[in-house]
Motif scaffolding. Structure first.
Motif, short mmCIF file in Angstrom:
data_model
loop_
_atom_site.label_atom_id
_atom_site.label_comp_id
_atom_site.label_asym_id
_atom_site.label_seq_id
_atom_site.Cartn_x
_atom_site.Cartn_y
_atom_site.Cartn_z
N UNK A 82 -1.88 -72.39 8.40
CA UNK A 82 -3.04 -71.51 8.66
C UNK A 82 -2.61 -70.14 9.18
N UNK A 83 -1.59 -70.10 10.04
CA UNK A 83 -1.18 -68.80 10.57
C UNK A 83 -0.32 -68.03 9.58
N UNK A 84 0.14 -68.72 8.53
CA UNK A 84 0.87 -68.02 7.46
C UNK A 84 2.29 -67.65 7.81
N UNK A 85 2.91 -68.38 8.72
CA UNK A 85 4.31 -68.10 9.05
C UNK A 85 5.20 -68.61 7.92
N UNK A 86 6.47 -68.28 8.00
CA UNK A 86 7.42 -68.64 6.94
C UNK A 86 7.46 -70.15 6.72
N UNK A 95 8.40 -76.60 -0.68
CA UNK A 95 9.83 -76.31 -0.71
C UNK A 95 10.47 -76.73 0.60
N UNK A 96 11.82 -76.81 0.66
CA UNK A 96 12.47 -77.17 1.92
C UNK A 96 12.14 -76.17 3.02
N UNK A 97 11.91 -76.66 4.22
CA UNK A 97 11.43 -75.84 5.33
C UNK A 97 12.57 -75.35 6.21
N UNK A 98 13.64 -76.10 6.30
CA UNK A 98 14.66 -75.83 7.31
C UNK A 98 15.90 -75.12 6.79
N UNK A 99 15.74 -74.25 5.82
CA UNK A 99 16.85 -73.39 5.42
C UNK A 99 17.79 -73.96 4.39
N UNK A 100 17.45 -75.09 3.78
CA UNK A 100 18.34 -75.65 2.78
C UNK A 100 18.29 -74.82 1.50
N UNK A 101 19.34 -74.95 0.69
CA UNK A 101 19.38 -74.21 -0.57
C UNK A 101 18.43 -74.85 -1.57
N UNK A 102 17.89 -74.03 -2.48
CA UNK A 102 16.96 -74.57 -3.47
C UNK A 102 17.44 -74.38 -4.90
#
Length: 125
Positions: A82-86, A95-102
């Motif tokens: 809702x707040x639209x953060x990354x 998509x992966x949330x914690x910085x993993x490669x895609x």
């Protein structure tokens, strides 16, 4: 069969392991709960008495488990979206949330790969 927090615990497992079947209870909390209840860690669930099960339920009262914890986690994810953060955008896109490669190795979050037909190369004349 011991039923704690709406979960049927496996009969033939040790108490420390069996409590980990409850969502939100890991190895550390499981040990703490059994210590508070005064139950031996190596004692199997089959051998627990009704009194011991009641003491475990009382010791688990301090922790959020199962439905209450699941709803809190879902509300936290919804708040991020809702707040639209990354992190919220990554949840929204699946998509992966914690910085993993895609580029590779993100199949769990992205889903099964769909084959796309390759472009035909223009022939030289």
């Amino acid at each position: 069969m011991a039923r704690i927090a709406g979960i049927d615990l496996p009969k033939n497992k040790r108490g420390v392991i069996a409590l980990q079947y409850i969502f939100g209870i890991g190895p550390t909390v499981s040990s703490i709960v059994l210590d508070k209840a005064g139950i031996d860690h190596s004692k199997r669930v089959v051998n627990w008495t009704d009194d011991e099960v009641a003491r475990i339920r009382q010791a688990l009262g301090d922790y959020k488990t199962e439905g209450q914890l699941r709803s809190e986690v879902q509300l936290n994810i919804k708040r991020l979206m809702d707040i639209g953060c990354y992190r919220g955008l990554r949840h929204r896109r699946g998509l992966p949330v914690r910085g993993q490669r895609t580029r590779t190795n993100a199949r769990t979050r992205k889903g099964k790969r769909k084959t796309v037909a390759g472009k035909k190369k223009a022939t030289k004349k």
